[in-house]
Design a protein around this motif. Sequence first.
Motif, mmCIF file in Angstrom:
data_model
loop_
_atom_site.group_PDB
_atom_site.id
_atom_site.type_symbol
_atom_site.label_atom_id
_atom_site.label_comp_id
_atom_site.label_asym_id
_atom_site.label_seq_id
_atom_site.Cartn_x
_atom_site.Cartn_y
_atom_site.Cartn_z
ATOM 1 N N VAL A 45 43.550 2.418 -12.598
ATOM 2 C CA VAL A 45 43.380 1.159 -11.870
ATOM 3 C C VAL A 45 41.941 1.027 -11.393
ATOM 4 C CG1 VAL A 45 44.089 -0.139 -9.814
ATOM 5 C CG2 VAL A 45 45.796 1.123 -11.137
ATOM 6 N N ARG A 46 41.342 -0.133 -11.647
ATOM 7 C CA ARG A 46 40.009 -0.431 -11.128
ATOM 8 C C ARG A 46 40.116 -0.773 -9.644
ATOM 9 N NH1 ARG A 46 40.731 -4.112 -15.580
ATOM 10 N NH2 ARG A 46 39.694 -3.372 -17.488
ATOM 11 N N LEU A 47 39.084 -0.434 -8.875
ATOM 12 C CA LEU A 47 39.119 -0.749 -7.450
ATOM 13 C C LEU A 47 39.019 -2.245 -7.204
ATOM 14 C CD1 LEU A 47 37.073 2.042 -5.669
ATOM 15 C CD2 LEU A 47 39.528 1.760 -5.823
ATOM 16 N N ILE A 48 38.248 -2.969 -8.018
ATOM 17 C CA ILE A 48 38.217 -4.429 -7.943
ATOM 18 C C ILE A 48 38.456 -4.965 -9.346
ATOM 19 C CG2 ILE A 48 36.652 -4.425 -5.965
ATOM 20 C CD1 ILE A 48 34.413 -5.331 -7.824
ATOM 21 N N PRO A 53 31.545 -1.784 -14.291
ATOM 22 C CA PRO A 53 32.525 -0.812 -14.803
ATOM 23 C C PRO A 53 32.149 0.643 -14.580
ATOM 24 C CG PRO A 53 31.295 -1.803 -16.610
ATOM 25 C CD PRO A 53 30.932 -2.579 -15.368
ATOM 26 N N GLU A 54 30.901 0.936 -14.210
ATOM 27 C CA GLU A 54 30.491 2.316 -13.981
ATOM 28 C C GLU A 54 30.359 2.671 -12.503
ATOM 29 O OE1 GLU A 54 28.044 4.520 -16.972
ATOM 30 O OE2 GLU A 54 27.140 2.528 -17.190
ATOM 31 N N SER A 55 30.542 1.687 -11.637
ATOM 32 C CA SER A 55 30.398 1.938 -10.210
ATOM 33 C C SER A 55 31.728 2.410 -9.620
ATOM 34 C CB SER A 55 29.937 0.666 -9.496
ATOM 35 O OG SER A 55 29.997 0.827 -8.096
ATOM 36 N N GLY A 56 31.674 3.535 -8.911
ATOM 37 C CA GLY A 56 32.901 4.089 -8.344
ATOM 38 C C GLY A 56 33.620 3.159 -7.401
ATOM 39 N N PRO A 80 41.285 7.583 -10.445
ATOM 40 C CA PRO A 80 42.576 8.273 -10.394
ATOM 41 C C PRO A 80 43.164 8.335 -8.986
ATOM 42 C CG PRO A 80 41.061 9.467 -11.812
ATOM 43 C CD PRO A 80 40.263 8.392 -11.126
ATOM 44 N N LEU A 81 42.290 8.461 -7.965
ATOM 45 C CA LEU A 81 42.785 8.483 -6.587
ATOM 46 C C LEU A 81 43.454 7.156 -6.243
ATOM 47 C CD1 LEU A 81 42.951 9.915 -3.824
ATOM 48 C CD2 LEU A 81 40.713 8.944 -3.300
ATOM 49 N N ALA A 82 42.764 6.041 -6.522
ATOM 50 C CA ALA A 82 43.345 4.724 -6.237
ATOM 51 C C ALA A 82 44.563 4.460 -7.106
ATOM 52 C CB ALA A 82 42.293 3.640 -6.455
ATOM 53 N N THR A 83 44.540 4.939 -8.353
ATOM 54 C CA THR A 83 45.702 4.766 -9.232
ATOM 55 C C THR A 83 46.925 5.434 -8.638
ATOM 56 O OG1 THR A 83 44.245 4.701 -11.173
ATOM 57 C CG2 THR A 83 46.579 5.139 -11.569
ATOM 58 N N GLY A 84 46.735 6.637 -8.082
ATOM 59 C CA GLY A 84 47.852 7.327 -7.438
ATOM 60 C C GLY A 84 48.335 6.609 -6.206
ATOM 61 N N TRP A 85 47.395 6.112 -5.387
ATOM 62 C CA TRP A 85 47.793 5.339 -4.202
ATOM 63 C C TRP A 85 48.589 4.098 -4.601
ATOM 64 C CZ3 TRP A 85 42.349 5.541 -1.506
ATOM 65 C CH2 TRP A 85 42.219 6.755 -0.834
ATOM 66 N N VAL A 86 48.112 3.408 -5.637
ATOM 67 C CA VAL A 86 48.803 2.200 -6.105
ATOM 68 C C VAL A 86 50.210 2.555 -6.586
ATOM 69 C CG1 VAL A 86 48.846 0.442 -7.911
ATOM 70 C CG2 VAL A 86 46.742 0.860 -6.631
ATOM 71 N N GLY A 93 35.299 1.408 -16.257
ATOM 72 C CA GLY A 93 36.276 0.339 -16.061
ATOM 73 C C GLY A 93 36.654 -0.421 -17.307
ATOM 74 N N LEU A 94 35.904 -0.228 -18.408
ATOM 75 C CA LEU A 94 36.195 -0.956 -19.652
ATOM 76 C C LEU A 94 36.435 -0.030 -20.836
ATOM 77 C CD1 LEU A 94 33.562 -3.831 -19.383
ATOM 78 C CD2 LEU A 94 36.008 -3.947 -18.857
ATOM 79 N N GLU A 95 36.028 1.235 -20.731
ATOM 80 C CA GLU A 95 36.207 2.190 -21.812
ATOM 81 C C GLU A 95 36.783 3.482 -21.258
ATOM 82 O OE1 GLU A 95 32.804 2.217 -24.793
ATOM 83 O OE2 GLU A 95 31.791 1.500 -22.986
ATOM 84 N N ARG A 96 37.514 4.190 -22.105
ATOM 85 C CA ARG A 96 38.133 5.448 -21.672
ATOM 86 C C ARG A 96 37.090 6.573 -21.706
ATOM 87 N NH1 ARG A 96 44.012 6.549 -21.928
ATOM 88 N NH2 ARG A 96 44.339 8.732 -21.378
ATOM 89 N N LEU A 97 36.153 6.489 -20.783
ATOM 90 C CA LEU A 97 35.052 7.438 -20.686
ATOM 91 C C LEU A 97 34.811 7.777 -19.220
ATOM 92 C CD1 LEU A 97 32.523 5.657 -23.087
ATOM 93 C CD2 LEU A 97 33.839 7.727 -23.613
ATOM 94 N N PRO A 98 34.246 8.950 -18.920
ATOM 95 C CA PRO A 98 33.892 9.247 -17.529
ATOM 96 C C PRO A 98 32.828 8.279 -17.026
ATOM 97 C CG PRO A 98 33.888 11.240 -18.872
ATOM 98 C CD PRO A 98 33.998 10.088 -19.816
ATOM 99 N N ALA A 99 32.909 7.910 -15.762
ATOM 100 C CA ALA A 99 31.893 7.066 -15.140
ATOM 101 C C ALA A 99 30.846 7.956 -14.472
ATOM 102 C CB ALA A 99 32.533 6.117 -14.134
ATOM 103 N N ARG A 100 29.931 7.325 -13.751
ATOM 104 C CA ARG A 100 28.891 8.091 -13.060
ATOM 105 C C ARG A 100 29.501 8.728 -11.809
ATOM 106 N NH1 ARG A 100 25.905 3.061 -13.796
ATOM 107 N NH2 ARG A 100 26.384 2.631 -11.610
#
Length: 273
Positions: A72-75, A84-87, A94-100, A138-145
């Motif tokens: 889940v994206r935060l916004i 898409p790369e900003s935390g 994953p933290l927000a995804t679990g909360w959701v 946020g747009l690709e299945r890759l690690p962000a910064r």
Amino acid sequence: LAERASLARAAVVRRAQEGGTYRFDRRAGDALPGLDTALVAVPILLGLIPQGLADAWYDAVASERFTTPWGVRLIPQDDPRFDPESGHRGAASPLATGWVSLAEWRGGRCQAALRHLVANASLAFERAKGAFDRALHGLERLPARARPDDAGSAAMMILPVVEGLFGVQPDALAGAVSLAPHLPPEWNRACLRRLRVGGTLLDLGLRRRGPTVTLSLEKLAGPPIRVTARLQSDEKIAGLAVDEEPLGGERATFELDRLAEVRWDVEAEPPAW
């Protein structure tokens, strides 16, 4: 402290509800910025938002605006501040995804909750062992910064299973545990091993056979424990029994000393034509 807590709870509802949805943050002068966010899950989990007042948020966070197959994206991606790369401005967390997911279990949105649980679980073995990313693109299945070893992300691979899928609510001081398991219609079985509540260690097993869903419990160690069990299901509960003894209602409460079996007979709701 109790008085301040009451004021804070009232303020969340009074200031945060706007147009049927919720805003998470405030600015100077009580301004509510037009920012939808997945973090509304937090006041839901804290019990600050009454049931029924967050329906628009539940619908939004389950949509493609927020949800990707990896989290889940935060916004939402249609927000002008989306990066898409900003935390904190668009990466999938994953933290927000679990909360959701936990908030969705709390709100009875079982299908969406399971979808987000599976999204987090799918990341567990994607990289090196123990490398639970803090954020993903946020747009690709890759690690962000972000750092690749985050304890909160690791925890959210587990909590939505224990507290969500199995509905575990422990009360160690009282020697009790409440269980509200959900077995998806397409699943035949699920297990939770070595659940500790205070000094008691438990194994839980769910299985489906035809119209019957059974919860098996085994106390592995420790003192007896008081168990309350109900089934989370969209299906109608037609019968309930504990150790083959029929009971009324949909909820069972009993003392577990060694082994027990709770059985629910369910029937699917007829289609609305």
